[in-house]
Design an enzyme around this catalytic site. Sequence first.
Site, PDB file in Angstrom:
ATOM      1  N   LYS A   1       0.857  -1.435  -0.221  1.00 28.65           N
ATOM      2  CA  LYS A   1      -0.035   0.412   0.364  1.00 28.65           C
ATOM      3  C   LYS A   1       1.132   1.040  -0.073  1.00 28.65           C
ATOM      4  CE  LYS A   1      -3.517   2.185   2.826  1.00 28.65           C
ATOM      5  NZ  LYS A   1      -4.719   1.968   4.131  1.00 28.65           N
TER       6      LYS A   1
ATOM      7  N   SER B   1      -9.501   2.071   3.313  1.00 32.97           N
ATOM      8  CA  SER B   1      -8.976   2.454   2.361  1.00 32.97           C
ATOM      9  C   SER B   1      -8.004   1.592   1.123  1.00 32.97           C
ATOM     10  CB  SER B   1      -8.038   3.511   2.643  1.00 32.97           C
ATOM     11  OG  SER B   1      -7.603   2.936   3.745  1.00 32.97           O
TER      12      SER B   1
ATOM     13  N   SER C   1     -10.004  -0.447   7.488  1.00 36.83           N
ATOM     14  CA  SER C   1      -9.428  -0.318   5.717  1.00 36.83           C
ATOM     15  C   SER C   1      -8.246  -1.699   5.133  1.00 36.83           C
ATOM     16  CB  SER C   1      -8.875   0.815   5.642  1.00 36.83           C
ATOM     17  OG  SER C   1      -8.960   1.867   5.545  1.00 36.83           O
TER      18      SER C   1
END
Length: 486
Positions: free
Chosen positions: A74, A149, A173
Amino acid sequence: MAIAEWRQQLKLGEVSARELIDHQLARIAVVDPTLHAFLDVTAERARADADRIDEALAAGESLPPLAGVPLAIKDNLCTKGIRTTCSSRMLETFVPPYESTVTERLWQAGAVLLGKTNLDEFAMGSSTETSAFGATSNPWDISRVPGGSSGGSAAAVAAGECMAALGSDTGGSIRQPASFCGVVGLKPTYGRVSRWGLVAFASSLDQVGPFTTNVADAAELLQVIAGSDPRDSTCLNVAVPDYCSALSQPMSGVRIGLIRECFDQNGLDAQVKSTVLEAAEKLQSLGAELVEVSCPRFSDGIATYYVIAPSEASANLARYDGVKYGYRAEGADALAAMTARSRAEGFGSEVQRRILIGTYALSAGYMDAYYKKAQQVRTLIRQDFDAAFQTVDVLLTPTSPTTAFQVGAHADDPLAMYLADLLTIPANLAGLPAISLPCGFDDDGLPIGVQLIANVLEESRLLQVAFHYEQSANVMTNHPQGNFIP
């Protein structure tokens, strides 16, 4: 392919590390123009790392546990010499001079970086639509969101672009996109994994964890990234158990609590509810005992979170002023004007909204009424969990009230977007480990996730229960084809 299976194939010479990496890069080239899971692909580095692993194997050297495993990271985790943007114009050109602890441990264990994945800007969102560089699509139906997210990481794993990925979880997330994309997503205990090098959103809530296609791989990755870190004062200095050996422990005597308040939610989709309850019954058939428990303040978690998280974000993001690094507006004739314009142009609307909420909650006239009150409710939520764990070993809930929603469905309704994390937020507020794993599909062929929550530092128990369910249910070997990217 599971990590253990790959390790065996590599050792026997059936597949080389370079062949696997070339396969993954080819897959990304075919799939990612549609998905947009990756922001940057590090093909040259990946091939070089794979070649070194093959050379070491040919020389008879012993290989580390994740040798050749292709991973995505990420893009809010710092990678030395590789752009780390947080999907924000504010950090569009930022190249970290240091490596985050978790990625450093992965590279030491032999893992290979394929690239950095898309996310909601500064990890603020539940759909990966707030990224400054474009939204990510759900591999099961590209008209739908992958969750957020960490939607890029979840989508990349689900679409077979990588073997596993890292994400961060502040209010769900990792788990919510894992549910939407039909993969396994693990949020460890707060402090179990170092946050050094994770770009901060809400420092008392953020935690790093893996996305994988199966529970055993989640255990393998946690084994590598967990452990104390002197560079992170919130990281717990406690021994790391053998998570992989815990998977096969018997289920007899395990007590699983169904949180009444989660299944009584008005917004809970009927198919999600029935599928998750079927998962609970499957665990019962494996020897677990089901117990209904109450966490009276569970539903207060979302209001509590949306005071605490924006408050911490408003402080953390104050460092981006256009002076030392980050986006700098052109044409300002004074420092104050330059800072204001840099933030207005560098931050997206959702990030600006949360900064305003947090600044308001921390302001002199309102701090007691909002921020301090939210911290008091947070303590009560933790006490509810403490009481529940007096009688059960693991708690079970749906991961999300719904399956993946259409792109743009909540674009003009922030509250509806926030409610997507209704069932995941409380575990963050209490600092508890939690995992989402696939448990079925709705009538549209979209994945449904079940969430398991354990007490502090009880990841072994969490993984044990998840593993037994996964092995018995075989959900992902019987999935519908639908619009899934082939």
